[in-house]
Design a protein around this motif. Structure first.
Motif, PDB file in Angstrom:
ATOM      1  N   ALA A 176      90.110  48.852  93.218  1.00 40.59           N
ATOM      2  CA  ALA A 176      88.777  49.444  93.044  1.00 40.59           C
ATOM      3  C   ALA A 176      87.922  48.604  92.096  1.00 40.59           C
ATOM      4  CB  ALA A 176      88.903  50.879  92.528  1.00 40.59           C
ATOM      5  N   LEU A 177      88.529  48.123  91.016  1.00 36.69           N
ATOM      6  CA  LEU A 177      87.773  47.332  90.041  1.00 36.69           C
ATOM      7  C   LEU A 177      87.370  45.970  90.608  1.00 36.69           C
ATOM      8  CD1 LEU A 177      89.780  48.200  86.822  1.00 36.69           C
ATOM      9  CD2 LEU A 177      87.386  48.777  87.250  1.00 36.69           C
ATOM     10  N   CYS A 178      88.220  45.377  91.439  1.00 37.96           N
ATOM     11  CA  CYS A 178      87.857  44.082  92.040  1.00 37.96           C
ATOM     12  C   CYS A 178      86.696  44.241  93.012  1.00 37.96           C
ATOM     13  CB  CYS A 178      89.071  43.460  92.734  1.00 37.96           C
ATOM     14  SG  CYS A 178      90.246  42.735  91.573  1.00 37.96           S
ATOM     15  N   TRP A 179      86.698  45.328  93.801  1.00 41.72           N
ATOM     16  CA  TRP A 179      85.562  45.552  94.705  1.00 41.72           C
ATOM     17  C   TRP A 179      84.296  45.893  93.913  1.00 41.72           C
ATOM     18  CZ3 TRP A 179      85.313  43.575  99.227  1.00 41.72           C
ATOM     19  CH2 TRP A 179      86.473  43.356  99.964  1.00 41.72           C
ATOM     20  N   THR A 209      79.008  44.116  91.924  1.00 46.02           N
ATOM     21  CA  THR A 209      78.143  43.924  90.744  1.00 46.02           C
ATOM     22  C   THR A 209      77.614  42.493  90.686  1.00 46.02           C
ATOM     23  OG1 THR A 209      79.366  45.643  89.553  1.00 46.02           O
ATOM     24  CG2 THR A 209      78.003  44.167  88.233  1.00 46.02           C
ATOM     25  N   PHE A 210      78.488  41.522  90.930  1.00 49.64           N
ATOM     26  CA  PHE A 210      78.028  40.128  90.954  1.00 49.64           C
ATOM     27  C   PHE A 210      77.072  39.899  92.124  1.00 49.64           C
ATOM     28  CE2 PHE A 210      81.803  38.657  88.295  1.00 49.64           C
ATOM     29  CZ  PHE A 210      81.023  38.279  87.221  1.00 49.64           C
ATOM     30  N   TYR A 211      77.374  40.501  93.261  1.00 50.66           N
ATOM     31  CA  TYR A 211      76.499  40.337  94.430  1.00 50.66           C
ATOM     32  C   TYR A 211      75.099  40.844  94.135  1.00 50.66           C
ATOM     33  CZ  TYR A 211      74.538  41.248  99.076  1.00 50.66           C
ATOM     34  OH  TYR A 211      73.714  41.290 100.175  1.00 50.66           O
ATOM     35  N   ARG A 212      74.994  42.028  93.552  1.00 51.67           N
ATOM     36  CA  ARG A 212      73.679  42.594  93.239  1.00 51.67           C
ATOM     37  C   ARG A 212      72.936  41.731  92.217  1.00 51.67           C
ATOM     38  NH1 ARG A 212      72.197  47.612  94.604  1.00 51.67           N
ATOM     39  NH2 ARG A 212      71.177  47.973  92.598  1.00 51.67           N
ATOM     40  N   ALA A 241      73.353  38.518  91.805  1.00 50.83           N
ATOM     41  CA  ALA A 241      72.985  37.254  92.458  1.00 50.83           C
ATOM     42  C   ALA A 241      71.794  37.426  93.393  1.00 50.83           C
ATOM     43  CB  ALA A 241      74.190  36.706  93.228  1.00 50.83           C
ATOM     44  N   CYS A 242      71.634  38.620  93.963  1.00 53.82           N
ATOM     45  CA  CYS A 242      70.543  38.868  94.912  1.00 53.82           C
ATOM     46  C   CYS A 242      69.233  39.243  94.226  1.00 53.82           C
ATOM     47  CB  CYS A 242      70.921  39.993  95.884  1.00 53.82           C
ATOM     48  SG  CYS A 242      72.186  39.511  97.069  1.00 53.82           S
ATOM     49  N   ALA A 243      69.305  39.749  92.993  1.00 45.70           N
ATOM     50  CA  ALA A 243      68.105  40.211  92.297  1.00 45.70           C
ATOM     51  C   ALA A 243      67.208  39.028  91.941  1.00 45.70           C
ATOM     52  CB  ALA A 243      68.483  40.985  91.045  1.00 45.70           C
ATOM     53  N   ALA A 244      65.904  39.274  91.962  1.00 46.01           N
ATOM     54  CA  ALA A 244      64.944  38.205  91.659  1.00 46.01           C
ATOM     55  C   ALA A 244      65.201  37.602  90.284  1.00 46.01           C
ATOM     56  CB  ALA A 244      63.524  38.756  91.742  1.00 46.01           C
ATOM     57  N   HIS A 245      65.500  38.451  89.323  1.00 47.55           N
ATOM     58  CA  HIS A 245      65.791  37.974  87.967  1.00 47.55           C
ATOM     59  C   HIS A 245      67.204  38.385  87.575  1.00 47.55           C
ATOM     60  CE1 HIS A 245      61.612  36.824  87.593  1.00 47.55           C
ATOM     61  NE2 HIS A 245      61.255  38.034  87.976  1.00 47.55           N
ATOM     62  N   GLY A 246      68.108  38.228  88.535  1.00 46.93           N
ATOM     63  CA  GLY A 246      69.495  38.637  88.306  1.00 46.93           C
ATOM     64  C   GLY A 246      70.124  37.865  87.159  1.00 46.93           C
ATOM     65  N   ASP A 247      70.899  38.556  86.359  1.00 47.48           N
ATOM     66  CA  ASP A 247      71.533  37.956  85.197  1.00 47.48           C
ATOM     67  C   ASP A 247      73.049  38.045  85.377  1.00 47.48           C
ATOM     68  OD1 ASP A 247      72.528  37.247  82.711  1.00 47.48           O
ATOM     69  OD2 ASP A 247      70.956  38.300  81.591  1.00 47.48           O
ATOM     70  N   LEU A 248      73.642  36.969  85.854  1.00 50.85           N
ATOM     71  CA  LEU A 248      75.087  36.970  86.089  1.00 50.85           C
ATOM     72  C   LEU A 248      75.864  37.123  84.789  1.00 50.85           C
ATOM     73  CD1 LEU A 248      75.309  34.165  88.782  1.00 50.85           C
ATOM     74  CD2 LEU A 248      75.824  36.581  89.130  1.00 50.85           C
ATOM     75  N   GLY A 249      75.334  36.577  83.699  1.00 52.68           N
ATOM     76  CA  GLY A 249      76.007  36.708  82.414  1.00 52.68           C
ATOM     77  C   GLY A 249      76.072  38.154  81.948  1.00 52.68           C
ATOM     78  N   ARG A 250      74.972  38.865  82.121  1.00 52.85           N
ATOM     79  CA  ARG A 250      74.941  40.286  81.748  1.00 52.85           C
ATOM     80  C   ARG A 250      75.890  41.083  82.643  1.00 52.85           C
ATOM     81  NH1 ARG A 250      71.018  43.512  79.070  1.00 52.85           N
ATOM     82  NH2 ARG A 250      71.067  45.699  79.724  1.00 52.85           N
ATOM     83  N   ALA A 251      75.874  40.774  83.931  1.00 57.88           N
ATOM     84  CA  ALA A 251      76.788  41.448  84.861  1.00 57.88           C
ATOM     85  C   ALA A 251      78.230  41.201  84.452  1.00 57.88           C
ATOM     86  CB  ALA A 251      76.536  40.965  86.279  1.00 57.88           C
ATOM     87  N   SER A 252      78.539  39.973  84.074  1.00 58.29           N
ATOM     88  CA  SER A 252      79.889  39.617  83.657  1.00 58.29           C
ATOM     89  C   SER A 252      80.325  40.415  82.434  1.00 58.29           C
ATOM     90  CB  SER A 252      79.949  38.119  83.361  1.00 58.29           C
ATOM     91  OG  SER A 252      81.254  37.705  83.057  1.00 58.29           O
ATOM     92  N   THR A 253      79.412  40.568  81.476  1.00 62.06           N
ATOM     93  CA  THR A 253      79.727  41.330  80.265  1.00 62.06           C
ATOM     94  C   THR A 253      80.007  42.792  80.599  1.00 62.06           C
ATOM     95  OG1 THR A 253      78.369  39.850  78.917  1.00 62.06           O
ATOM     96  CG2 THR A 253      78.839  42.018  77.995  1.00 62.06           C
ATOM     97  N   THR A 254      79.188  43.378  81.470  1.00 63.62           N
ATOM     98  CA  THR A 254      79.379  44.771  81.875  1.00 63.62           C
ATOM     99  C   THR A 254      80.701  44.942  82.613  1.00 63.62           C
ATOM    100  OG1 THR A 254      77.002  45.118  82.037  1.00 63.62           O
ATOM    101  CG2 THR A 254      78.401  46.689  83.201  1.00 63.62           C
TER     102      THR A 254
END
Length: 198
Positions: A161-164, A169-172, A174-187
């Motif tokens: 469940a956590l891997c999916w 989370t990374f996909y969203r 990466a798709c966002a206009a101002h997506g922040d992969l670093g912030r996603a990674s921290t969350t």
């Protein structure tokens, strides 16, 4: 008898050129609009030559996804190789490594998610990678003291469940206009950490 050369064969180089061309094209072309002609032209070979390596563009995409996924799987496997690394540190390394793959190959990763439901070959490559990552992270959760078994709160079910969740989370981001992969990674790391530490 002379030593055999470890250099890539001409065929390997052509296949790599085709995959590199497809990845470049995905930066500004949707998977639906990607064509065999465009891939071959970008790679500097004829369309007929492309068919020697791949039957159609879906096979090119599947091979491109598989190549990118090998990087993720290598990072995942590395997280469990060193038993001296605390489980939380192993998890953080795995999440950061996944973030880097999304950062370096975001167009391929997005195409894999978008295309996986439409084309079984691509979907199978993507599902296999996420599930392989889940197997590795199951061991990390076990090392952190999360019990395994048949229940919904077992290490294997939680890891899957956590891997999916990590993928989405990374996909969203990466798709966002101002997506922040670093912030996603921290969350993502924080959610994993809370599961691991109770």
């Amino acid at each position: 008898m002379g030593r055999r050369s470890a250099a890539p064969s001409k065929g390997d180089l052509r296949e790599r050129a085709l995959l590199d061309a497809a990845e470049e094209l995905l930066a500004h072309t949707s998977p639906e609009n990607l064509t065999v002609e465009a891939i071959a032209q970008k790679a500097g070979i004829s369309r007929g030559s492309l068919y020697f390596y791949f039957g159609n563009k879906h096979e090119v995409l599947a091979a491109l996804v598989e190549r990118t996924m090998r990087t993720i799987r290598a990072h995942a496997d590395a997280t469990t190789r060193d038993d001296s690394v605390p489980p939380v540190v192993a998890m953080e390394r795995a999440v950061r490594a996944t973030e880097e793959v999304w950062r370096d190959h975001g167009t391929v990763m997005r195409a894999a998610v978008d295309y996986s439901a439409l084309h079984p070959v691509v979907g199978a490559a993507w599902d296999e990678t996420v599930e392989r990552f889940a197997l590795t992270m199951t061991q990390v959760l076990r090392n952190a003291g999360v019990p395994d078994g048949d229940g919904p709160d077992s290490a294997s079910e939680l890891a899957s469940a956590l891997c999916w969740m990590t993928e989405r989370t990374f996909y969203r981001a990466a798709c966002a206009a101002h997506g922040d992969l670093g912030r996603a990674s921290t969350t993502i790391s924080e959610i994993w950490r809370r599961v691991m530490t109770g």
